[in-house]
Design a protein around this motif. Structure first.
Motif, PDB file in Angstrom:
ATOM      1  N   TYR A   1       0.819  -1.206   0.000  1.00 43.21           N
ATOM      2  CA  TYR A   1       0.000   0.000   0.000  1.00 43.21           C
ATOM      3  C   TYR A   1       0.858   1.264   0.000  1.00 43.21           C
ATOM      4  N   THR A   2       2.179   1.093  -0.160  1.00 42.06           N
ATOM      5  CA  THR A   2       3.059   2.258  -0.188  1.00 42.06           C
ATOM      6  C   THR A   2       3.149   2.799  -1.612  1.00 42.06           C
ATOM      7  N   ASP A   3       3.607   4.017  -1.748  1.00 45.36           N
ATOM      8  CA  ASP A   3       3.769   4.636  -3.060  1.00 45.36           C
ATOM      9  C   ASP A   3       5.133   5.299  -3.116  1.00 45.36           C
ATOM     10  N   PRO A   4       6.038   4.784  -3.959  1.00 46.53           N
ATOM     11  CA  PRO A   4       5.887   3.637  -4.843  1.00 46.53           C
ATOM     12  C   PRO A   4       5.841   2.334  -4.041  1.00 46.53           C
ATOM     13  N   ARG A   5       5.311   1.296  -4.667  1.00 49.88           N
ATOM     14  CA  ARG A   5       5.036   0.059  -3.933  1.00 49.88           C
ATOM     15  C   ARG A   5       6.279  -0.622  -3.379  1.00 49.88           C
ATOM     16  N   MET A   6       7.430  -0.471  -4.012  1.00 49.19           N
ATOM     17  CA  MET A   6       8.662  -1.089  -3.501  1.00 49.19           C
ATOM     18  C   MET A   6       9.174  -0.396  -2.241  1.00 49.19           C
ATOM     19  N   GLN A   7       8.629   0.753  -1.927  1.00 48.44           N
ATOM     20  CA  GLN A   7       9.020   1.503  -0.725  1.00 48.44           C
ATOM     21  C   GLN A   7       8.787   0.689   0.545  1.00 48.44           C
ATOM     22  N   ILE A   8       7.894  -0.280   0.486  1.00 50.06           N
ATOM     23  CA  ILE A   8       7.575  -1.100   1.650  1.00 50.06           C
ATOM     24  C   ILE A   8       8.836  -1.740   2.248  1.00 50.06           C
ATOM     25  N   PHE A   9       9.833  -2.027   1.408  1.00 52.58           N
ATOM     26  CA  PHE A   9      11.057  -2.682   1.881  1.00 52.58           C
ATOM     27  C   PHE A   9      12.007  -1.720   2.593  1.00 52.58           C
ATOM     28  N   ARG A  10      11.716  -0.435   2.572  1.00 49.25           N
ATOM     29  CA  ARG A  10      12.563   0.548   3.262  1.00 49.25           C
ATOM     30  C   ARG A  10      12.141   0.762   4.707  1.00 49.25           C
TER      31      ARG A  10
END
Length: 170
Positions: free
Chosen positions: A28-37
């Motif tokens: 649900y993050t934007d951008p979606r790969m941001q979740i891993f940060r």
């Protein structure tokens, strides 16, 4: 619980990928790969909560695939399907001026510029045109556009108040 310790939903484990314990994610993050940060993750399911760090992922077609620590087989991964991925609010970057996290707005009281109480923000909705606040007062539910300056005049976190230019009869 302090505001920075509040858990924020940022994704969900939605399926399995292969036999080596990888899982499919919905972010649900934007951008979606941001979740891993954002770490550590708190995985929440009917079985309880577990905190994990060191998750890695990649985009795969229209979805995302993740490798989780201590999850090296399909059976272990299957037990995690359906888990919500949450992070502590303090892990998220500070919003820029004029930007707000929905989770920070939820629970704030809403009043008109004339001081008429409209209720409390239950949640927000994304629409094609603009975000919408769902404001409830116990008897009534109102949908108010979250458009700064036009309708939303001020957001005061210290007072727990959003002031809007809105007809209370609408």
């Amino acid at each position: 619980m302090a505001a920075g310790d509040r858990l924020i939903l940022v994704g969900r484990i939605v399926g399995l990928h292969g036999v080596a314990g990888e899982v499919k994610l919905e972010s649900y993050t934007d951008p979606r790969m941001q979740i891993f940060r954002y770490e550590p993750w708190v995985l929440c399911s009917a079985a309880g909560e577990q905190e994990i760090s060191g998750c890695r992922g990649r985009e795969q077609g229209k979805g995302m695939v993740a490798s989780l620590p201590d999850c090296a087989d399909r059976d272990r991964a299957a037990a995690l399907v359906g888990s919500e991925i949450k992070v502590r609010r303090s892990m998220l970057p500070m919003p820029r001026p004029g930007e707000y996290y929905w989770t920070d707005l939820e629970g704030l009281d809403v009043v008109t510029v004339e001081g008429v109480a409209l209720g409390r923000i239950s949640h927000l909705l994304a629409t094609g045109a603009n975000d919408v606040m769902v404001v409830r007062d116990g008897e009534r539910e109102r949908l108010l556009p979250f458009v700064l300056d036009d309708y939303v005049k001020t957001v005061d976190f210290d007072a727990g108040l959003v002031t809007v230019d809105w007809d209370p009869e609408f």
